[in-house]
Design an enzyme around this catalytic site. Structure first.
Site, PDB file in Angstrom:
ATOM      1  N   GLU A 223     117.175 -40.822 128.304  1.00  0.00           N
ATOM      2  CA  GLU A 223     116.935 -41.967 129.187  1.00  0.00           C
ATOM      3  C   GLU A 223     118.284 -42.604 129.481  1.00  0.00           C
ATOM      4  O   GLU A 223     118.843 -43.309 128.633  1.00  0.00           O
ATOM      5  CB  GLU A 223     115.976 -42.958 128.521  1.00  0.00           C
ATOM      6  N   CYS A 257     119.897 -50.873 132.660  1.00  0.00           N
ATOM      7  CA  CYS A 257     120.255 -49.574 133.243  1.00  0.00           C
ATOM      8  C   CYS A 257     119.580 -49.333 134.578  1.00  0.00           C
ATOM      9  O   CYS A 257     120.070 -48.555 135.402  1.00  0.00           O
ATOM     10  CB  CYS A 257     119.900 -48.452 132.278  1.00  0.00           C
TER      11      CYS A 257
END
Length: 515
Positions: A223, A257
């Site tokens: 991820e 992110c």
């Protein structure tokens, strides 16, 4: 009242191998596999979180100056709700499945998909959302029946220490353990054999992990992040675009992110967009960001200096903000306009409270630039009419997308989340977390009574090819030019083919009975 935070201590490197070996042994004993055991561990983890909410809140404030609201909404309540959702659905998820569209001949084998745990897994967390990004994959690993090692980020040491304390007091230590440390400890962990590695963090570290995992063909879920574009067309609701993108970028002081890395905005609406941004900044932080209890800080001095360097070398024009305070790692919400896609604020993932604007002449130009900057970002954020946003979704690839909003798709806890290409591999959240740590084992059971029906597989094969084709061959619903046969003709073909297979199977069965 400030809660007492446990001391962050590096785990002794010389104990890591033996701890991992013990977890492999536990998995081999099948202790972690029963549904009752999994549910018990999840329920205990829930109460571990609930009983330590104050400590988690204090730790988040200490590491990131995260506000109580952000701590509860994005971390504590998220994790608690994820556990309850998983407990409520685990029995259903774990049940055997019958595969879809089983051919008639194969149906006698009772094909089944059994959900089995992978084994002993490693979960490496991130510093920016330290509880959610570590606990949610752990919930999936437990739910699937694995044993697990959790390695929290050392960049959020208070949160890492609290998480270790919760795990030690509320989870079975023979099945789940927490290893603390930095690069040396992580390196020692990667030297061990794993059945899966789950990592959240930077592309640079992900390449190291993937390379090491490849040595033992260990599967990974990665991820990561990306240079995520927001595209604001001239037909967008400018006020909503400004407010929503400002919120998305300055939540957690930009250390998200999935937030937009830059905004490609139609030049004709730039002045209005800037006015709305100024209004939103004043509304969100009426006494200024530095004195706001709702605005966070950069996690450490290294990342503060990285962002400071990015701003100083970007050769962009600061339109709003720009103030900094190194002693408190404070960076004011900063809006910068650049004129080139070569700007470091676009070519690098900023991961901070810097919102970069690049005016464009039209939508096709915006789409071209977005694809040029990063062909596979973690997310894209289109603002405009439905036709415009549909065009962006069709022509810009991304791991996920929020239409007319900033990373709102990430707030859906039961929808799978993940990247694509170099923004990530695999997905999790909700049922996807269970699937992430599960092996779907295909099983077929051949009954003794079907031996005659399956005898065509044994040599000699003379005359058996026709029998096999008669029972299994499918008829195409298209011609030699690839054109689909429509309507009654196609229906007639399908009915005829099905009847033919059935007749051939009956004929073959009767022939066997007559022998």
């Amino acid at each position: 009242m400030t809660e007492k935070i446990p001391e962050f201590k590096h785990s002794p490197i010389d104990t890591i191998a033996s701890k991992v070996k013990a977890l492999h042994s536990t998995f081999s004993s099948h202790k972690s596999k029963s549904l009752d055991f999994r549910l018990l561990q999840l329920r205990k983890l829930y109460w571990g979180l609930r009983d330590n909410e104050a400590a988690m809140c204090d730790a988040l404030n200490r590491d990131l100056s995260k506000s109580p609201f952000e701590a509860f909404v994005g971390e504590i309540e998220w994790c608690k709700n994820d556990i309850i959702f998983t407990c409520n659905n685990l029995d259903k998820w774990a049940k055997d499945e019958r595969p879809a569209d089983i051919p008639l001949l194969n149906s006698i084998l009772a094909p089944t998909i059994r959900k089995e745990p992978l084994g002993c897994v490693l979960i490496i967390g991130a510093y920016n959302v330290p509880f959610q990004l570590t606990i949610v994959p752990l919930v999936g690993a437990i739910a699937a029946g694995n044993t697990a090692v959790v390695k929290p980020s050392e960049s959020s040491p208070a949160c890492a220490a609290v998480l270790q304390d919760i795990m030690a007091k509320h989870l079975d230590p023979t099945c789940y353990t927490c290893i603390q440390g930095g690069i040396p400890e992580t390196t020692a962990l990667l030297d061990q054999k794993w059945n899966k590695i789950f990592y959240t963090g930077s592309v640079t570290v992900a390449k190291v992990i993937a390379k090491k995992a490849a040595e033992t063909l260990t599967p990974c879920t990665l991820e990561l992040g990306g240079r995520n574009p927001a595209i604001v067309t001239k037909n967008a609701n400018i006020r909503l675009a400004a407010r929503r993108l400002l919120w998305a970028k300055f939540h957690n002081a930009g250390q998200i992110c999935v937030s937009q890395n830059y905004i490609l905005i139609d030049h004709s609406v730039l002045p209005d967009f800037l006015n709305e941004l100024k209004s939103a900044v004043s509304e969100f932080c009426p006494t200024g960001a530095q004195s706001s209890p709702d605005y966070g800080r950069i996690v450490n001095q290294h990342h503060f200096e990285r962002l400071q360097s990015l701003l100083s070398t970007a050769s962009g024009k600061i339109l709003i903000g720009g103030a900094m305070d190194a002693s408190s790692k404070f960076i004011e919400p900063t809006i910068v306009q650049v004129s080139s896609i070569q700007s470091p604020l676009i070519t690098n993932e900023t991961f901070g409270p810097i919102l970069t604007l690049l005016p464009v002449p039209d939508l096709p130009s915006a789409i071209r630039i977005a694809n040029q900057v990063h062909p596979t970002p973690l997310a894209v954020f289109p603002f405009g009419t439905k036709d415009e946003t549909d065009q962006i979704l069709n022509e810009v690839t991304s791991g996920g997308a929020s239409v007319n909003d900033g990373w709102i798709h990430c707030t859906v806890p039961t929808m799978e989340f993940g990247g694509i290409g170099d923004s990530g591999t695999g997905s999790y959240r909700g049922k996807a977390s269970f699937d992430c740590f599960t092996h779907r084992r295909g099983i077929a059971t051949s009954p003794g009574w079907a031996e005659g029906l399956l005898a065509f597989r044994y040599p000699p094969y003379k005359g058996k090819k026709e029998v096999y084709l008669g029972m299994t061959q499918l008829e195409p619903g298209f011609d030699r030019e690839g054109r689909v046969k429509m309507g009654f003709v196609r229906w007639a073909i399908e009915v005829r083919a099905g009847a033919k297979r059935m007749v051939e199977m009956v004929r073959y069965t009767l022939s066997l009975l007559g022998k």
